[in-house]
Design a protein around this motif. Structure first.
Motif, PDB file in Angstrom:
ATOM      1  N   PHE A   1      10.935   1.326   5.772  1.00  0.00           N
ATOM      2  CA  PHE A   1      10.210   1.802   6.949  1.00  0.00           C
ATOM      3  C   PHE A   1      10.434   3.303   7.136  1.00  0.00           C
ATOM      4  O   PHE A   1       9.489   4.071   7.341  1.00  0.00           O
ATOM      5  CB  PHE A   1      10.675   1.030   8.181  1.00  0.00           C
ATOM      6  N   LEU A   2      11.689   3.731   7.077  1.00  0.00           N
ATOM      7  CA  LEU A   2      11.997   5.153   7.257  1.00  0.00           C
ATOM      8  C   LEU A   2      11.432   5.987   6.107  1.00  0.00           C
ATOM      9  O   LEU A   2      11.017   7.132   6.300  1.00  0.00           O
ATOM     10  CB  LEU A   2      13.510   5.345   7.360  1.00  0.00           C
ATOM     11  N   LYS A   3      11.391   5.394   4.917  1.00  0.00           N
ATOM     12  CA  LYS A   3      10.789   6.092   3.781  1.00  0.00           C
ATOM     13  C   LYS A   3       9.292   6.289   4.018  1.00  0.00           C
ATOM     14  O   LYS A   3       8.739   7.361   3.750  1.00  0.00           O
ATOM     15  CB  LYS A   3      11.020   5.288   2.506  1.00  0.00           C
ATOM     16  N   GLU A   4       8.647   5.255   4.550  1.00  0.00           N
ATOM     17  CA  GLU A   4       7.220   5.354   4.839  1.00  0.00           C
ATOM     18  C   GLU A   4       6.956   6.423   5.900  1.00  0.00           C
ATOM     19  O   GLU A   4       5.993   7.183   5.797  1.00  0.00           O
ATOM     20  CB  GLU A   4       6.683   4.005   5.304  1.00  0.00           C
ATOM     21  N   VAL A   5       7.820   6.496   6.922  1.00  0.00           N
ATOM     22  CA  VAL A   5       7.677   7.529   7.950  1.00  0.00           C
ATOM     23  C   VAL A   5       7.744   8.919   7.321  1.00  0.00           C
ATOM     24  O   VAL A   5       6.922   9.798   7.606  1.00  0.00           O
ATOM     25  CB  VAL A   5       8.770   7.375   9.021  1.00  0.00           C
ATOM     26  N   LYS A   6       8.721   9.102   6.449  1.00  0.00           N
ATOM     27  CA  LYS A   6       8.901  10.410   5.818  1.00  0.00           C
ATOM     28  C   LYS A   6       7.694  10.772   4.968  1.00  0.00           C
ATOM     29  O   LYS A   6       7.233  11.925   4.965  1.00  0.00           O
ATOM     30  CB  LYS A   6      10.166  10.387   4.961  1.00  0.00           C
ATOM     31  N   ILE A   7       7.152   9.779   4.274  1.00  0.00           N
ATOM     32  CA  ILE A   7       5.999  10.038   3.405  1.00  0.00           C
ATOM     33  C   ILE A   7       4.768  10.374   4.228  1.00  0.00           C
ATOM     34  O   ILE A   7       4.080  11.367   3.998  1.00  0.00           O
ATOM     35  CB  ILE A   7       5.746   8.809   2.507  1.00  0.00           C
ATOM     36  N   LEU A   8       4.476   9.529   5.223  1.00  0.00           N
ATOM     37  CA  LEU A   8       3.250   9.720   5.995  1.00  0.00           C
ATOM     38  C   LEU A   8       3.271  11.004   6.809  1.00  0.00           C
ATOM     39  O   LEU A   8       2.224  11.559   7.121  1.00  0.00           O
ATOM     40  CB  LEU A   8       3.019   8.515   6.907  1.00  0.00           C
ATOM     41  N   SER A   9       4.462  11.473   7.170  1.00  0.00           N
ATOM     42  CA  SER A   9       4.542  12.705   7.955  1.00  0.00           C
ATOM     43  C   SER A   9       4.055  13.915   7.165  1.00  0.00           C
ATOM     44  O   SER A   9       3.739  14.953   7.740  1.00  0.00           O
ATOM     45  CB  SER A   9       5.980  12.935   8.430  1.00  0.00           C
ATOM     46  N   ARG A  10       4.001  13.786   5.840  1.00  0.00           N
ATOM     47  CA  ARG A  10       3.571  14.908   5.002  1.00  0.00           C
ATOM     48  C   ARG A  10       2.062  14.957   4.820  1.00  0.00           C
ATOM     49  O   ARG A  10       1.551  15.928   4.276  1.00  0.00           O
ATOM     50  CB  ARG A  10       4.235  14.801   3.625  1.00  0.00           C
ATOM     51  N   LEU A  11       1.379  13.908   5.248  1.00  0.00           N
ATOM     52  CA  LEU A  11      -0.050  13.814   4.964  1.00  0.00           C
ATOM     53  C   LEU A  11      -0.841  14.398   6.119  1.00  0.00           C
ATOM     54  O   LEU A  11      -1.032  13.751   7.143  1.00  0.00           O
ATOM     55  CB  LEU A  11      -0.441  12.351   4.721  1.00  0.00           C
ATOM     56  N   LYS A  12      -1.326  15.618   5.958  1.00  0.00           N
ATOM     57  CA  LYS A  12      -2.094  16.294   6.996  1.00  0.00           C
ATOM     58  C   LYS A  12      -3.394  16.795   6.372  1.00  0.00           C
ATOM     59  O   LYS A  12      -3.420  17.802   5.675  1.00  0.00           O
ATOM     60  CB  LYS A  12      -1.284  17.449   7.603  1.00  0.00           C
ATOM     61  N   ASP A  13      -4.443  16.020   6.621  1.00  0.00           N
ATOM     62  CA  ASP A  13      -5.745  16.313   6.056  1.00  0.00           C
ATOM     63  C   ASP A  13      -6.800  15.786   7.019  1.00  0.00           C
ATOM     64  O   ASP A  13      -6.582  14.768   7.686  1.00  0.00           O
ATOM     65  CB  ASP A  13      -5.891  15.635   4.688  1.00  0.00           C
ATOM     66  N   PRO A  14      -7.965  16.460   7.149  1.00  0.00           N
ATOM     67  CA  PRO A  14      -8.989  15.992   8.103  1.00  0.00           C
ATOM     68  C   PRO A  14      -9.465  14.577   7.859  1.00  0.00           C
ATOM     69  O   PRO A  14      -9.966  13.926   8.776  1.00  0.00           O
ATOM     70  CB  PRO A  14     -10.129  16.999   7.907  1.00  0.00           C
ATOM     71  N   ASN A  15      -9.320  14.067   6.628  1.00  0.00           N
ATOM     72  CA  ASN A  15      -9.821  12.731   6.310  1.00  0.00           C
ATOM     73  C   ASN A  15      -8.703  11.724   6.058  1.00  0.00           C
ATOM     74  O   ASN A  15      -8.922  10.700   5.418  1.00  0.00           O
ATOM     75  CB  ASN A  15     -10.751  12.795   5.096  1.00  0.00           C
ATOM     76  N   ILE A  16      -7.526  12.009   6.586  1.00  0.00           N
ATOM     77  CA  ILE A  16      -6.391  11.091   6.492  1.00  0.00           C
ATOM     78  C   ILE A  16      -5.871  10.821   7.891  1.00  0.00           C
ATOM     79  O   ILE A  16      -5.688  11.750   8.681  1.00  0.00           O
ATOM     80  CB  ILE A  16      -5.244  11.669   5.625  1.00  0.00           C
ATOM     81  N   ILE A  17      -5.622   9.551   8.211  1.00  0.00           N
ATOM     82  CA  ILE A  17      -5.057   9.209   9.513  1.00  0.00           C
ATOM     83  C   ILE A  17      -3.713   9.895   9.681  1.00  0.00           C
ATOM     84  O   ILE A  17      -2.881   9.899   8.777  1.00  0.00           O
ATOM     85  CB  ILE A  17      -4.899   7.673   9.634  1.00  0.00           C
TER      86      ILE A  17
ATOM     87  N   TYR B   1       0.825  -1.205   0.000  1.00  0.00           N
ATOM     88  CA  TYR B   1       0.000   0.000   0.000  1.00  0.00           C
ATOM     89  C   TYR B   1       0.857   1.253   0.000  1.00  0.00           C
ATOM     90  O   TYR B   1       2.032   1.231   0.332  1.00  0.00           O
ATOM     91  CB  TYR B   1      -0.912   0.026   1.222  1.00  0.00           C
ATOM     92  N   ALA B   2       0.208   2.344  -0.368  1.00  0.00           N
ATOM     93  CA  ALA B   2       0.729   3.692  -0.123  1.00  0.00           C
ATOM     94  C   ALA B   2       2.110   3.923  -0.683  1.00  0.00           C
ATOM     95  O   ALA B   2       3.047   4.185   0.041  1.00  0.00           O
ATOM     96  CB  ALA B   2       0.714   4.015   1.369  1.00  0.00           C
ATOM     97  N   VAL B   3       2.271   3.813  -1.989  1.00  0.00           N
ATOM     98  CA  VAL B   3       3.549   4.135  -2.624  1.00  0.00           C
ATOM     99  C   VAL B   3       3.395   5.436  -3.385  1.00  0.00           C
ATOM    100  O   VAL B   3       2.711   5.493  -4.399  1.00  0.00           O
ATOM    101  CB  VAL B   3       3.993   3.016  -3.575  1.00  0.00           C
ATOM    102  N   PRO B   4       3.977   6.537  -2.901  1.00  0.00           N
ATOM    103  CA  PRO B   4       3.768   7.840  -3.533  1.00  0.00           C
ATOM    104  C   PRO B   4       4.848   8.157  -4.553  1.00  0.00           C
ATOM    105  O   PRO B   4       5.845   7.472  -4.666  1.00  0.00           O
ATOM    106  CB  PRO B   4       3.859   8.786  -2.356  1.00  0.00           C
TER     107      PRO B   4
END
Length: 842
Positions: free
Chosen positions: A604-620, A520-523
């Protein structure tokens, strides 16, 4: 400020009643920790304390401005005018420090469309004098909501000290509005309700005026004096060494300080008077003062204080004189100065601060005090012995004996000594307990045995963890009407052309995530993408995580459901909207095994870096990480009501014409509201060129009554949904029933393939998650059906139209499953379509 005194009284009854007073001084930090939800949503604030100027009907009374029950919110009787005279009032019964407020519109099970685009706040400390809140630039209108479901939080700068608060919804034209609210803050234990001080002066520096006035003071000003209010001397903002620099943006130089010139004042001291709610016993006063002596600013040379036990009583005599130590006065750093007040009882203090130079600048003044005449015995038995962390300020209950005031210095001394001993014992107990946790977490770094984690780290709680088994019926229920596309009958499996790979295994696994088998979640985020320069995530202490349940595991790691007992104690953690003091925060913790490969660690560290950028009311939201040592962990939000698949599968569609039953229901407008939120979150992801790869109801989390949906990625790691994934030759697993044909055959993942998955997710929702997509096809037949899409000879099979689904919405689904990915709709179009459909269905 907010760090001003709190107090804790412990009364012990051993063989005789001995009254003890134990004052507790909170850490003098910023207001970041005073952000608890005060209880509109969970009922801590009772309905009787929520009133309004009017209400449209019984189902929109003031009490519905908290939970959204009834008809979904508080709605005033008439239309709201731009002037705003209708209000919703909350009575907190005691002074509170309010740091922020939250608002929502009317939900009403998806039927409501009313919300307030802006509002005013008014507050009162005594129920008689009402004050209009204004921000630091004098604006009194607060921006509100743009829709009915999003929660809009507004930091109050300056914060409010009040007992009663009113929300006045506003409109730019005559229109109907509805409102739900929540207040965030904590009890104002300091007890200060007003101070009187001279108006601050302006310091003229070369080319720059420095305004040292109390710009947020909410009292009155007459003849150079401010009285009857509170302002910057207790707002929790500590000024820095250079008084020209400010901690707030877009404010004027000198904002953090209130300052006076000896020459302009015409006397050798600054007189400040402090008024408290009720008599107190004062032990200490702390004053944060500037000492920029190179510019004529020094801390005060001494303080003289007078004490007044009551409003009608005389001042104490003689005055208490407190000299200020002269050490380090050449150091230009600002500093807190602690002044002992000797346990003097008073309700009003008057203190003279004597100049030591041309200027005196003060940022904050706080008091360490305890309420007077507030004692009752607490019998220490095995049933009611309180832990040290549970000691709090208490008030006498009816029927309990109230001890007479004992002003004896001996009693006070004994009380202080016993209190200090108990406090030390509590601190030692906490230190030992944390060391014990660290040892247990050290074991977890090795085997990560779920049994071991549960035995040693779990604590009793009332959390409900969805643990149900999930099964699908072998045949779908009959739907009325014939779809315009072939029905779901098992097709013959023709061989695929040699030019098309049967499985795109080599290309499909590029970011395996924490569980080893995730895809999942490959940007494709470039450095120029929005949000590319995200702030580093906070490093969370491992000992704060209490493991509750293992959600799943894979080749390289595990996913655990955990809780953080006191999230407000972590100043770097931005905890979510609905966290209250004393409530643990549920989180999902993804843990990478220490023996994972180097590639897995990099992923794992790449996923952390990616997910840290996702700030939206409908995103975990990714809340923090533990990467300073093994095992590596990432901590994300977890919605307390679990995933959308479980939520919907335990409900039936609301049918107002049919017989009533005990099964929970959900309406069609509510389903469309949820789908619109998912589309909104995916619109945000697509704007970042972020490809989710595993969009489904199992990966959408729900917050229950609010029906606030957030997109996540835990589904693949959960055993509960193992049947939703197809394993390729023992290695990668794929959610083939949600995947576009080009993903299955060619390993091509794009935003367009996420649109395909959204169409399947929408089909799940409108089927109330009662069956698996293509439930009468085997996994191999689903893959063969992807081959039919590739050949495009009219033999491909589509999901049939759910009974509740209008034809127009079904056509939107079919467009999501268009063979040509370029002809599929965008998420922006889908969100717009569903928003309009939601409005038309209400």
């Amino acid at each position: 400020g907010i760090f001003c005194v709190g107090e804790c009284f412990l009364s012990l009854s051993l063989s005789l009643s001995l009254s003890l007073s134990l004052p507790i001084s909170p850490n003098p930090s910023s207001t970041a920790q005073c952000r608890y939800a005060l209880g509109m949503e969970d009922g801590t604030i009772p309905d009787s304390d929520i009133t309004a100027s009017s209400a449209w009907s019984d189902s929109t009374e003031a009490k519905h401005g908290s939970t959204g029950e009834g008809d979904g919110a508080w709605c005033p009787a008439g239309a709201v005018f731009p002037s705003g005279s209708e209000y919703l009032q909350i009575d907190l019964h005691k002074l509170h420090f309010l740091a922020l407020v939250g608002t929502q519109g009317r939900h009403a099970d998806g039927h409501g469309q009313e919300f307030a685009r802006s509002y005013r706040l008014r507050y009162s400390r005594d129920g008689e004098k009402w004050i209009t809140w204004k921000d630091r630039w004098g604006q009194d209108v607060v921006s509100g909501n743009e829709n009915t479901y999003d929660i809009v939080l507004k930091d109050l700068g300056p914060p409010i000290v009040a007992r009663m608060v009113r929300f006045y919804p506003l409109a730019d034209r005559v229109m109907s509005v509805c409102l739900r609210v929540e207040l965030y803050g904590c009890v104002w234990d300091d007890g200060l309700k007003a101070y009187t001080a001279p108006v601050g002066h302006v310091m003229q520096l070369p080319g720059m005026p420095v305004y040292l006035n109390d710009s947020t003071y909410d009292g009155s000003t007459e003849q150079g004096m401010q009285f009857g209010g509170l302002g910057q001397l207790c707002d929790g903002v500590l000024g820095g060494d250079d008084f020209i620099q400010t901690k707030e943006l877009r404010v004027w130089p000198g904002y953090d300080y209130l300052g006076w010139s000896r020459e302009a004042l015409g006397q050798g001291s600054v007189d400040i008077e402090f008024h408290f709610e009720r008599p107190r016993v004062f032990h200490n006063m702390q004053v944060h003062s500037n000492n920029r002596h190179t510019q004529g600013v020094r801390v005060f040379s001494k303080v003289e204080c007078l004490f007044k036990p009551g409003i009608l009583q005389p001042w104490s005599s003689p005055a208490l004189t407190l000299p200020v130590p002269l050490e380090d006065l050449k150091d230009p750093s600002s500093r807190p100065i602690s002044l002992p007040l000797g346990g003097q009882p008073a309700q009003i203090l008057r203190c003279k601060f004597y100049f030591a130079d041309r200027w005196l600048l003060i940022s904050e003044i706080s008091f360490l005090s305890g309420r007077k005449l507030l004692f009752f015995p607490l019998f220490l038995s095995s049933n009611n012995t309180a832990r040290p962390s549970e000691f709090a300020a208490v008030t006498p209950r009816p029927g309990l004996p109230v001890a007479k005031d004992d002003s004896s210095n001996t009693a006070i001394l004994i009380g202080c000594l016993v209190g200090i001993i108990l406090l030390l014992l509590a601190v030692i107990a906490v230190i030992l307990w944390r060391q014990y946790w660290k040892k247990i977490l050290g074991k977890a770094q090795g085997s990560l045995s779920s049994d071991e984690l549960r035995v040693h780290l779990s604590v009793p709680s009332d959390n409900v963890v969805i643990n149900n088994t999930h099964s699908y019926s072998s045949q779908p229920p009959p739907y009325p009407g014939s779809p315009p596309y072939p029905s779901l009958s098992p097709p013959v499996s023709p061989p695929l052309p040699p030019s098309v790979p049967h499985y795109a295994e080599a290309d499909i696994v590029s970011l395996q995530g924490v569980s080893g088998n995730n895809t999942y979640a490959v940007p494709a985020l470039a450095s120029s993408s929005p949000g590319a320069d995200a702030a580093p995530l906070p490093e969370l202490p491992r000992q704060c995580l209490i493991f509750k349940e293992k959600l799943g595991e894979g080749q390289f790691g595990e996913v655990h459901l955990c809780e953080i007992e006191n999230p407000q104690d972590l100043p770097t953690l931005e905890f979510p909207f609905n966290v209250r003091k004393g409530r643990p925060l549920l989180v999902a913790v993804k843990i990478l095994r220490p023996d994972a490969s180097k590639n897995a660690r990099n992923d794992f560290l790449k996923e952390v870096k990616i997910l840290s950028r996702l700030k939206d009311p409908n995103i975990i939201r990714l809340l923090g990480v533990c990467v300073s040592s093994d095992p590596l962990c990432m901590v994300t939000e977890y919605m307390e009501c679990g995933d959308l698949n479980q939520y919907l599968s335990h409900r039936v569609l609301l049918d107002k014409t049919g017989p009533s039953h005990n099964t929970p229901t959900i309406s069609y407008p509510a389903l469309i509201s949820m789908a619109s939120q998912i589309a909104s979150g995916m619109k945000f992801l697509s704007s970042l060129n972020f490809v989710h790869r595993d969009l489904a109801t199992r990966n959408c989390l729900d917050r229950g009554g609010e029906r606030h949906i957030k997109i996540a990625d835990f589904g693949m790691s959960r055993n509960l949904y193992a049947g939703d994934y197809y394993r390729i030759q023992g290695r990668a697993v794929l959610p083939i029933r949600w995947m576009a044909w080009e993903c299955i055959l060619m390993g091509k993942f794009t935003t367009a393939s996420d649109v395909w998955a959204f169409g399947v997710t929408l089909w799940e929702m409108l089927s109330i998650c009662q069956e698996q997509p293509y439930c009468n096809l085997t996994d191999e037949q689903v893959i063969d059906n992807a081959g039919e899409f590739f050949r495009d000879q009219g033999r491909q099979v589509y999901l049939s139209r759910p009974a509740v689904c209008p034809q127009g919405l079904y056509e939107l689904m079919l467009s999501c499953w268009n063979r040509d990915c370029k002809l599929r709709p965008t998420f922006a179009y889908i969100h717009s379509f569903l928003t309009e459909d939601q409005m038309n269905s209400c």
